[in-house]
Design a protein around this motif. Structure first.
Motif, PDB file in Angstrom:
ATOM      1  N   LEU A 261      36.451  11.768  31.846  1.00 37.24           N
ATOM      2  CA  LEU A 261      36.330  12.627  30.671  1.00 37.24           C
ATOM      3  C   LEU A 261      35.156  13.591  30.829  1.00 37.24           C
ATOM      4  CD1 LEU A 261      37.969  12.562  27.964  1.00 37.24           C
ATOM      5  CD2 LEU A 261      36.023  11.385  26.972  1.00 37.24           C
ATOM      6  N   VAL A 262      34.008  13.062  31.221  1.00 37.73           N
ATOM      7  CA  VAL A 262      32.817  13.909  31.367  1.00 37.73           C
ATOM      8  C   VAL A 262      32.990  14.903  32.518  1.00 37.73           C
ATOM      9  CG1 VAL A 262      30.355  13.901  31.927  1.00 37.73           C
ATOM     10  CG2 VAL A 262      31.286  12.197  30.360  1.00 37.73           C
ATOM     11  N   GLY A 263      33.560  14.430  33.631  1.00 40.15           N
ATOM     12  CA  GLY A 263      33.778  15.337  34.759  1.00 40.15           C
ATOM     13  C   GLY A 263      34.698  16.488  34.406  1.00 40.15           C
ATOM     14  N   ASN A 264      35.738  16.214  33.621  1.00 43.25           N
ATOM     15  CA  ASN A 264      36.649  17.268  33.209  1.00 43.25           C
ATOM     16  C   ASN A 264      36.026  18.210  32.196  1.00 43.25           C
ATOM     17  OD1 ASN A 264      38.805  16.823  34.845  1.00 43.25           O
ATOM     18  ND2 ASN A 264      40.056  15.786  33.334  1.00 43.25           N
ATOM     19  N   CYS A 265      35.058  17.713  31.424  1.00 47.05           N
ATOM     20  CA  CYS A 265      34.382  18.588  30.455  1.00 47.05           C
ATOM     21  C   CYS A 265      33.717  19.771  31.158  1.00 47.05           C
ATOM     22  CB  CYS A 265      33.332  17.795  29.677  1.00 47.05           C
ATOM     23  SG  CYS A 265      34.014  16.785  28.338  1.00 47.05           S
ATOM     24  N   LEU A 266      33.156  19.536  32.353  1.00 47.60           N
ATOM     25  CA  LEU A 266      32.513  20.626  33.083  1.00 47.60           C
ATOM     26  C   LEU A 266      33.506  21.736  33.390  1.00 47.60           C
ATOM     27  CD1 LEU A 266      30.397  18.275  33.533  1.00 47.60           C
ATOM     28  CD2 LEU A 266      29.895  19.359  35.717  1.00 47.60           C
ATOM     29  N   LEU A 267      34.677  21.350  33.903  1.00 54.35           N
ATOM     30  CA  LEU A 267      35.689  22.341  34.271  1.00 54.35           C
ATOM     31  C   LEU A 267      36.290  23.005  33.043  1.00 54.35           C
ATOM     32  CD1 LEU A 267      37.628  23.713  36.275  1.00 54.35           C
ATOM     33  CD2 LEU A 267      39.098  21.694  36.097  1.00 54.35           C
ATOM     34  N   ILE A 268      36.671  22.210  32.060  1.00 55.07           N
ATOM     35  CA  ILE A 268      37.372  22.744  30.890  1.00 55.07           C
ATOM     36  C   ILE A 268      36.467  23.645  30.067  1.00 55.07           C
ATOM     37  CG2 ILE A 268      38.468  22.076  28.710  1.00 55.07           C
ATOM     38  CD1 ILE A 268      39.477  19.568  30.213  1.00 55.07           C
ATOM     39  N   GLU A 269      35.231  23.242  29.852  1.00 53.69           N
ATOM     40  CA  GLU A 269      34.326  24.084  29.079  1.00 53.69           C
ATOM     41  C   GLU A 269      34.019  25.381  29.814  1.00 53.69           C
ATOM     42  OE1 GLU A 269      32.014  20.525  26.625  1.00 53.69           O
ATOM     43  OE2 GLU A 269      30.859  21.985  27.782  1.00 53.69           O
ATOM     44  N   ASN A 270      34.002  25.315  31.131  1.00 47.93           N
ATOM     45  CA  ASN A 270      33.796  26.541  31.903  1.00 47.93           C
ATOM     46  C   ASN A 270      35.001  27.477  31.764  1.00 47.93           C
ATOM     47  OD1 ASN A 270      32.392  28.241  33.809  1.00 47.93           O
ATOM     48  ND2 ASN A 270      33.829  27.546  35.356  1.00 47.93           N
ATOM     49  N   LEU A 271      36.216  26.935  31.808  1.00 51.04           N
ATOM     50  CA  LEU A 271      37.423  27.756  31.689  1.00 51.04           C
ATOM     51  C   LEU A 271      37.530  28.414  30.318  1.00 51.04           C
ATOM     52  CD1 LEU A 271      40.009  25.410  33.436  1.00 51.04           C
ATOM     53  CD2 LEU A 271      39.270  27.638  34.257  1.00 51.04           C
ATOM     54  N   PHE A 272      37.155  27.684  29.288  1.00 53.28           N
ATOM     55  CA  PHE A 272      37.279  28.208  27.930  1.00 53.28           C
ATOM     56  C   PHE A 272      35.999  28.905  27.448  1.00 53.28           C
ATOM     57  CE2 PHE A 272      40.765  25.156  27.880  1.00 53.28           C
ATOM     58  CZ  PHE A 272      41.738  25.831  27.160  1.00 53.28           C
ATOM     59  N   GLY A 273      34.968  28.938  28.283  1.00 54.25           N
ATOM     60  CA  GLY A 273      33.701  29.492  27.821  1.00 54.25           C
ATOM     61  C   GLY A 273      33.193  28.745  26.599  1.00 54.25           C
ATOM     62  N   TYR A 274      33.386  27.437  26.623  1.00 56.35           N
ATOM     63  CA  TYR A 274      33.089  26.582  25.467  1.00 56.35           C
ATOM     64  C   TYR A 274      31.650  26.068  25.586  1.00 56.35           C
ATOM     65  CZ  TYR A 274      34.131  23.030  21.904  1.00 56.35           C
ATOM     66  OH  TYR A 274      34.149  22.253  20.758  1.00 56.35           O
ATOM     67  N   PRO A 275      30.767  26.436  24.667  1.00 55.40           N
ATOM     68  CA  PRO A 275      29.324  26.159  24.834  1.00 55.40           C
ATOM     69  C   PRO A 275      28.931  24.725  24.497  1.00 55.40           C
ATOM     70  CG  PRO A 275      29.690  27.296  22.764  1.00 55.40           C
ATOM     71  CD  PRO A 275      31.042  27.196  23.432  1.00 55.40           C
ATOM     72  N   GLY A 276      29.367  23.796  25.336  1.00 54.89           N
ATOM     73  CA  GLY A 276      29.037  22.397  25.106  1.00 54.89           C
ATOM     74  C   GLY A 276      28.178  21.830  26.219  1.00 54.89           C
TER      75      GLY A 276
END
Length: 309
Positions: free
Chosen positions: A241-256
């Protein structure tokens, strides 16, 4: 019970210290100079002054000692790139990630349990084959492809949800879908396999022979038997979950937290990376401790092995 909790927390403390040491040393051994990255084309004198200000001229053991000493004072360091204390940077980023994970994980658990139970009940039928195929599809689709498709269709073409950034809960829906779909597939397949095994156990057959209704056997016998391995699976997926957060937040420009971690690594923002790693380690330890303790309530055999708790 108390001794079990204390034992888990002490083990977690050892893990946190080990992670802290490894992260601290590796950050300083990998190529890259945070002062050079921050200063750009500045003169060597400016870079040397930054090295001194950031404490990078001291030997690594001295740097680590100073860092640990400051942690006990409640100081996680200063992010020279974000121009703020690390604790403040983390405090400004965790909410967005918490909302995204809070949408993704419960939805994946619910969908996985529902699909897995249906597949087990209707095993060797069209329903079972369809659910198994959908579960494999969820696991197999690359996250970046799903993210791009959702952005193009849902956000750009139909303008139903935001494509990037974070304003409110709506901004977290698309990233949560991309984050949760693979987990739902994993959970569904695991529940199906374990439920089929539980339905073949002697206690299920004995309950059926006594005339216990089929639904009650399913939920109170077979389903309860899979809860411990299912919780174990959920705990093991936290790293995914945490590893995917890096990729997904980068793709969506999601500031988390994920995007903040990725940017901190790329910029060699030492103190911010260390603060994020320590925070994530603590979260992992606490969640896995809660899962371990829940075993004692779900399975009497584990309580007996723990001394009759």
């Amino acid at each position: 019970m108390l001794s079990t909790v204390i034992k888990r927390l002490l083990q977690g403390l050892v893990v946190i210290v080990a992670v802290m040491v490894v992260t601290f040393v590796l950050l300083r051994l990998i190529p890259g100079d945070p002062a050079r990255t921050m200063a750009g084309n500045a003169s060597q004198e400016v870079i040397d002054a930054l090295h001194e200000e950031m404490g990078l001229n001291d030997p690594i053991p001295i740097q680590f000692f100073n860092y640990v000493k400051n942690i006990f004072k409640g100081d996680l360091g200063y992010s020279y790139f974000c121009k703020d204390d690390v604790s403040q940077v983390i405090a400004g980023s965790y909410k967005a990630t918490l909302i995204m994970v809070g949408l993704a994980l419960p939805s994946a658990v619910f969908l996985g349990l529902l699909l897995g139970l249906l597949a087990a009940v209707f095993h060797d039928t069209v329903v079972d084959r369809l659910i198994s195929s959908v579960s494999i599809l969820f696991q197999s689709m690359p996250n970046y492809w799903v993210a791009i498709m959702l952005i193009q269709i849902v956000a750009v073409r139909y303008k139903l949800l935001p494509a990037s950034g974070y304003k409110d809960v709506k901004s977290a829906i698309l990233p949560a879908i991309v984050l949760g779909l693979p987990l739902a597939g994993v959970f569904a397949r695991n529940v199906r396999v374990n439920m089929l095994g539980g339905m073949q156990q002697n206690f299920s057959k004995a309950a059926k022979a006594r005339g216990v209704p089929g639904f009650k056997i399913l939920m109170e016998y077979s389903f309860r038997d899979i809860l411990v391995p299912f919780l174990t699976l959920v705990g093991s997926q936290l790293g995914f979950l945490v590893g995917n957060c890096l990729l997904i937040e980068n793709l969506f420009g999601y500031p988390g937290i994920g995007l903040q971690t990725l940017n901190a690594i790329l910029r060699r923002d030492y103190f911010l990376v260390q603060g994020l790693v320590v925070m994530l380690s603590i979260i992992f330890i606490l969640l896995n401790t809660v899962i371990d303790i829940s075993y004692l309530y779900l399975d009497p055999r584990i309580r007996k092995a723990q001394g009759g708790l």
